[in-house]
Design a protein around this motif. Sequence first.
Motif, short mmCIF file in Angstrom:
data_model
loop_
_atom_site.label_atom_id
_atom_site.label_comp_id
_atom_site.label_asym_id
_atom_site.label_seq_id
_atom_site.Cartn_x
_atom_site.Cartn_y
_atom_site.Cartn_z
N PRO A 138 -27.75 17.00 -10.05
CA PRO A 138 -28.72 18.08 -10.23
C PRO A 138 -29.01 18.27 -11.72
O PRO A 138 -28.31 17.74 -12.59
N GLU A 139 -30.05 19.03 -11.99
CA GLU A 139 -30.42 19.30 -13.39
C GLU A 139 -29.28 20.02 -14.12
O GLU A 139 -28.97 19.70 -15.28
N LYS A 140 -28.64 20.97 -13.44
CA LYS A 140 -27.50 21.68 -14.02
C LYS A 140 -26.24 21.25 -13.29
O LYS A 140 -26.12 21.45 -12.09
N ILE A 141 -25.30 20.64 -14.00
CA ILE A 141 -24.08 20.16 -13.38
C ILE A 141 -23.20 21.35 -13.00
O ILE A 141 -22.88 22.19 -13.85
N PRO A 142 -22.80 21.47 -11.75
CA PRO A 142 -21.99 22.62 -11.33
C PRO A 142 -20.55 22.53 -11.81
O PRO A 142 -19.98 21.44 -11.91
N MET A 143 -19.97 23.68 -12.12
CA MET A 143 -18.55 23.77 -12.42
C MET A 143 -17.83 24.28 -11.18
O MET A 143 -17.86 25.47 -10.85
N HIS A 144 -17.20 23.37 -10.45
CA HIS A 144 -16.44 23.76 -9.28
C HIS A 144 -15.17 24.50 -9.69
O HIS A 144 -14.71 24.39 -10.83
N VAL A 145 -14.62 25.25 -8.75
CA VAL A 145 -13.39 25.99 -8.99
C VAL A 145 -12.33 25.53 -8.00
O VAL A 145 -12.56 25.55 -6.79
N VAL A 146 -11.19 25.10 -8.52
CA VAL A 146 -10.04 24.73 -7.69
C VAL A 146 -8.87 25.54 -8.19
O VAL A 146 -8.38 25.34 -9.31
N ARG A 147 -8.39 26.47 -7.36
CA ARG A 147 -7.36 27.38 -7.85
C ARG A 147 -6.34 27.70 -6.76
O ARG A 147 -6.66 27.74 -5.58
N ASN A 148 -5.13 27.91 -7.22
CA ASN A 148 -4.03 28.31 -6.34
C ASN A 148 -3.86 27.31 -5.19
O ASN A 148 -3.62 27.69 -4.04
N CYS A 149 -3.94 26.01 -5.51
CA CYS A 149 -3.83 24.96 -4.50
C CYS A 149 -2.62 24.07 -4.77
O CYS A 149 -2.08 24.03 -5.88
N LEU A 150 -2.24 23.33 -3.73
CA LEU A 150 -1.09 22.44 -3.82
C LEU A 150 -1.46 21.04 -3.38
O LEU A 150 -2.09 20.87 -2.33
N ALA A 151 -1.08 20.05 -4.18
CA ALA A 151 -1.31 18.64 -3.83
C ALA A 151 0.03 17.91 -3.89
O ALA A 151 0.68 17.85 -4.93
N TYR A 152 0.42 17.35 -2.74
CA TYR A 152 1.71 16.66 -2.64
C TYR A 152 1.54 15.28 -2.01
O TYR A 152 0.93 15.14 -0.95
#
Length: 441
Positions: A287-301
Amino acid sequence: MSKHYLITILLLFSAFSLSSKTYFIAIDGDDSNSGTKTSPFATLKKAHSIASAGDSVLIRGGTYKITEGQIMRYSDNGLWAYVFDMHKSGSGESNRIYYGGYGSERPIFDLSEVKPEGNRVIVFYVSGSFLHFENFEVVGTQVTIIGHTQSECFRNEGGNHNIYENLAMHDGMAIGFYLVNGADNLVVNCDAYNNYDYLSDGGVGGNVDGFGGHPKNQESTGNVFRACRAWYNSDDGFDLINAHAAYTIENCWAFYNGYQPGTFERAGNGAGFKSGGYGMSEFPDPPEKIPMHVVRNCLAYYNLNQGFYSNHHLGGIRWENNTGYQNPSNFNMLNRKSVDEAVNVPGYEHILKNNVSHDFRRTGHISNVNKGLCEISNNSFLPNEIPVTDNDFISLDPSELTRSRKSDGSLPDIGFLKPRPKSTLSTARMGYTFKTKYEVP
């Protein structure tokens, strides 16, 4: 407000409430019935045909063996089979159409016999708005095309303000949930697991994510994955590639993704949270404006490749209060240099706050990050490394991750990777178990 006006409003509200209807579906029902509790319908197709704004469709417990004859619509191009074409809408937050399991009963839609030749299967194709789906399971969704393809259990295609709650999509060949268009949709307390396409593309399983957020336009904002779990999906747990609007992933768990279910035999890409990017082709379509996604309080194992991965994104992602453990790279901030240059570069413009990395299998706690071009504070790895040991956590037993959800559908209480009280991590308020109030962008 005058007394007369107030009475008029109350009378109108009472009349509106009385107009809402409740319909029932049961495995021993009949579509010629009236749809009451004692005379239920047999199919969702029938209930959907008469439901309107404010109505509820309650599904009794049991396994519903769906047949190809129940497919409600095929796409105009003949490629897609929409088993349940959910095109009707509610009229507001308090006037939704509700589809859910009755009380504590947990219905199951079994799609194992739905194999339309040459079609991609979408079990719930949702273009309606102000809908609420709750408390049921979708199993056995099939893939029938040998070449490049995908099937999906749920697809949000243009619907806005929908709620997907306490659903499970498992033991099939399809993506659990897939959003293409639509704003302000919430997927909460849902599970996607044991999904593996062993047929198409040589059986690699590279198109089967747990949850996919891929809005095609910049107006599709406000979409959220919350308190969801993704495990043993043959590709990624959560995937936001080619998203044209910012997505939020919060309080979610991703583990054992990229493997064939129940094994450690590799399958697809295997990122826990693949959180951006537009590919590395010569002509991407961002897109014309690149989005800033939010990833918070998550766990990756213990995902196959990455825990938290920016996936060649063209801008920054906000990473807050996440914990990575025993992924080859717990945090991989790799970015693409620019739209015009398909070159990998250390990540820029990321915001990294209060994250924890404990033990990694190959690359490191964090890789591919340009510290000078990111906002970094209070992580276990940057700006200064804080030693993290096994004793900092209440438990390191990963079997806790698959415990049953609570009766209300919320995540189970576990000690896995939860910082011990008064530990360095707890005092510094780091990691995925730290509770705080977040503002949804």
